[in-house]
Design a protein around this motif. Sequence first.
Motif, PDB file in Angstrom:
ATOM      1  N   GLY A 105      22.276  -7.544   4.153  1.00  0.00           N
ATOM      2  CA  GLY A 105      21.000  -7.392   3.514  1.00  0.00           C
ATOM      3  C   GLY A 105      20.449  -6.446   3.550  1.00  0.00           C
ATOM      4  O   GLY A 105      20.140  -6.094   4.634  1.00  0.00           O
ATOM      5  N   VAL A 106      18.865  -6.086   3.453  1.00  0.00           N
ATOM      6  CA  VAL A 106      18.038  -5.302   3.429  1.00  0.00           C
ATOM      7  C   VAL A 106      17.048  -5.812   2.920  1.00  0.00           C
ATOM      8  O   VAL A 106      16.879  -6.625   1.447  1.00  0.00           O
ATOM      9  CB  VAL A 106      19.043  -3.464   2.568  1.00  0.00           C
ATOM     10  N   VAL A 107      16.032  -5.376   3.523  1.00  0.00           N
ATOM     11  CA  VAL A 107      14.785  -5.697   3.211  1.00  0.00           C
ATOM     12  C   VAL A 107      13.398  -4.774   2.752  1.00  0.00           C
ATOM     13  O   VAL A 107      13.781  -3.814   4.228  1.00  0.00           O
ATOM     14  CB  VAL A 107      14.167  -6.805   3.927  1.00  0.00           C
ATOM     15  N   GLN A 108      12.631  -4.790   1.527  1.00  0.00           N
ATOM     16  CA  GLN A 108      11.454  -3.601   1.918  1.00  0.00           C
ATOM     17  C   GLN A 108      10.824  -4.055   1.610  1.00  0.00           C
ATOM     18  O   GLN A 108      10.366  -5.252   0.537  1.00  0.00           O
ATOM     19  CB  GLN A 108      12.206  -2.682   0.416  1.00  0.00           C
ATOM     20  N   PHE A 109       9.992  -3.288   2.126  1.00  0.00           N
ATOM     21  CA  PHE A 109       7.855  -3.739   2.684  1.00  0.00           C
ATOM     22  C   PHE A 109       7.016  -2.225   2.147  1.00  0.00           C
ATOM     23  O   PHE A 109       8.036  -1.268   1.824  1.00  0.00           O
ATOM     24  CB  PHE A 109       8.437  -4.205   4.002  1.00  0.00           C
ATOM     25  N   GLU A 110       6.225  -2.519   1.580  1.00  0.00           N
ATOM     26  CA  GLU A 110       5.865  -1.835   0.752  1.00  0.00           C
ATOM     27  C   GLU A 110       4.038  -2.381   1.610  1.00  0.00           C
ATOM     28  O   GLU A 110       3.514  -3.311   1.626  1.00  0.00           O
ATOM     29  CB  GLU A 110       6.100  -1.031  -0.195  1.00  0.00           C
ATOM     30  N   GLY A 111       3.545  -0.841   1.063  1.00  0.00           N
ATOM     31  CA  GLY A 111       1.215  -1.366   1.556  1.00  0.00           C
ATOM     32  C   GLY A 111       1.304  -0.558   2.287  1.00  0.00           C
ATOM     33  O   GLY A 111       1.631   0.847   1.964  1.00  0.00           O
ATOM     34  N   GLY A 112       0.432  -0.539   3.499  1.00  0.00           N
ATOM     35  CA  GLY A 112      -0.735   1.063   4.352  1.00  0.00           C
ATOM     36  C   GLY A 112      -1.581   0.435   5.238  1.00  0.00           C
ATOM     37  O   GLY A 112      -1.880  -1.277   5.445  1.00  0.00           O
ATOM     38  N   PRO A 113      -2.093   1.588   5.547  1.00  0.00           N
ATOM     39  CA  PRO A 113      -3.362   1.014   6.734  1.00  0.00           C
ATOM     40  C   PRO A 113      -5.230   0.263   6.062  1.00  0.00           C
ATOM     41  O   PRO A 113      -4.659   0.792   5.004  1.00  0.00           O
ATOM     42  CB  PRO A 113      -3.642   2.585   7.124  1.00  0.00           C
ATOM     43  N   ASP A 114      -4.844  -0.533   6.535  1.00  0.00           N
ATOM     44  CA  ASP A 114      -5.987  -0.943   6.550  1.00  0.00           C
ATOM     45  C   ASP A 114      -6.742  -1.750   7.734  1.00  0.00           C
ATOM     46  O   ASP A 114      -6.425  -2.543   8.136  1.00  0.00           O
ATOM     47  CB  ASP A 114      -6.403  -2.617   5.992  1.00  0.00           C
ATOM     48  N   ASP A 115      -8.067  -1.089   7.637  1.00  0.00           N
ATOM     49  CA  ASP A 115      -9.394  -1.118   8.641  1.00  0.00           C
ATOM     50  C   ASP A 115      -8.495  -1.095  10.119  1.00  0.00           C
ATOM     51  O   ASP A 115      -8.253  -1.674  11.327  1.00  0.00           O
ATOM     52  CB  ASP A 115      -9.838  -2.614   8.550  1.00  0.00           C
ATOM     53  N   GLY A 116      -7.851   0.133  10.582  1.00  0.00           N
ATOM     54  CA  GLY A 116      -7.077   0.130  12.316  1.00  0.00           C
ATOM     55  C   GLY A 116      -5.839  -0.514  11.949  1.00  0.00           C
ATOM     56  O   GLY A 116      -5.079   0.001  13.218  1.00  0.00           O
ATOM     57  N   LYS A 117      -5.297  -1.099  11.070  1.00  0.00           N
ATOM     58  CA  LYS A 117      -4.132  -1.613  10.646  1.00  0.00           C
ATOM     59  C   LYS A 117      -3.229  -1.434  10.209  1.00  0.00           C
ATOM     60  O   LYS A 117      -3.615  -0.386   8.843  1.00  0.00           O
ATOM     61  CB  LYS A 117      -4.652  -3.617  10.936  1.00  0.00           C
ATOM     62  N   MET A 118      -1.409  -1.632   9.893  1.00  0.00           N
ATOM     63  CA  MET A 118      -0.544  -1.106   9.111  1.00  0.00           C
ATOM     64  C   MET A 118      -0.271  -2.716   8.703  1.00  0.00           C
ATOM     65  O   MET A 118       0.286  -3.265   9.564  1.00  0.00           O
ATOM     66  CB  MET A 118       0.061  -0.519   9.524  1.00  0.00           C
ATOM     67  N   THR A 119      -0.260  -3.034   7.276  1.00  0.00           N
ATOM     68  CA  THR A 119      -0.222  -4.348   6.806  1.00  0.00           C
ATOM     69  C   THR A 119       0.909  -4.127   5.993  1.00  0.00           C
ATOM     70  O   THR A 119       1.096  -2.880   5.022  1.00  0.00           O
ATOM     71  CB  THR A 119      -0.549  -4.968   6.026  1.00  0.00           C
ATOM     72  N   LEU A 120       2.405  -4.192   6.083  1.00  0.00           N
ATOM     73  CA  LEU A 120       3.390  -4.299   5.178  1.00  0.00           C
ATOM     74  C   LEU A 120       3.965  -5.423   4.102  1.00  0.00           C
ATOM     75  O   LEU A 120       4.169  -6.398   5.051  1.00  0.00           O
ATOM     76  CB  LEU A 120       4.664  -3.377   5.590  1.00  0.00           C
TER      77      LEU A 120
END
Length: 178
Positions: A105-120
Amino acid sequence: MFALAAGLLIAQAAPATGAPPSTAPTPPGCNGPEFAAFDFWVGEWDVYPNGKDTQVARSRVEKLYGGCAIRENWLPFKGANGGSLSGYDPATKRWHQTWIGSSPGVVQFEGGPDDGKMTLTGWWPGSGPGGEDGLTRITYSQAEADAVRQFGEFSADYGLTWVVSFDFLYRPHRENAK
């Protein structure tokens, strides 16, 4: 005879300008601040459950491909190993991460930086506490003494509620740390 004739045809077709062959323009690099938003995770790490002193894994996180990608090699002492490849997409203005482990299996995450943190966030089959399918949200943040926290949460109800699934602290690698 055919090779000689083909060579003459090529020689006659090529212009004899004496100029060096042209080179393609250099593509734009991945140098802007949006490409550096995840650089705090780059390093050689010893990984611990947050708040504990028993090391559970090693991790190598590298910036590659002209600064356009970040790759992790996850090497736990027990359980499944794997790795991720992360990158910023200027077209969507989002970060994307692909995780591939040693189980199918493969897992795809997406998101971005917010307040100095990276959230995916991504859909991860079987990742729930009872093996159920659902969303996994991973937040990476700088922590004390050059460490990085990787905090994972799981949601079986499409993000309405979340439960903690893992909480790791990545500390700079030391030889013989285990």
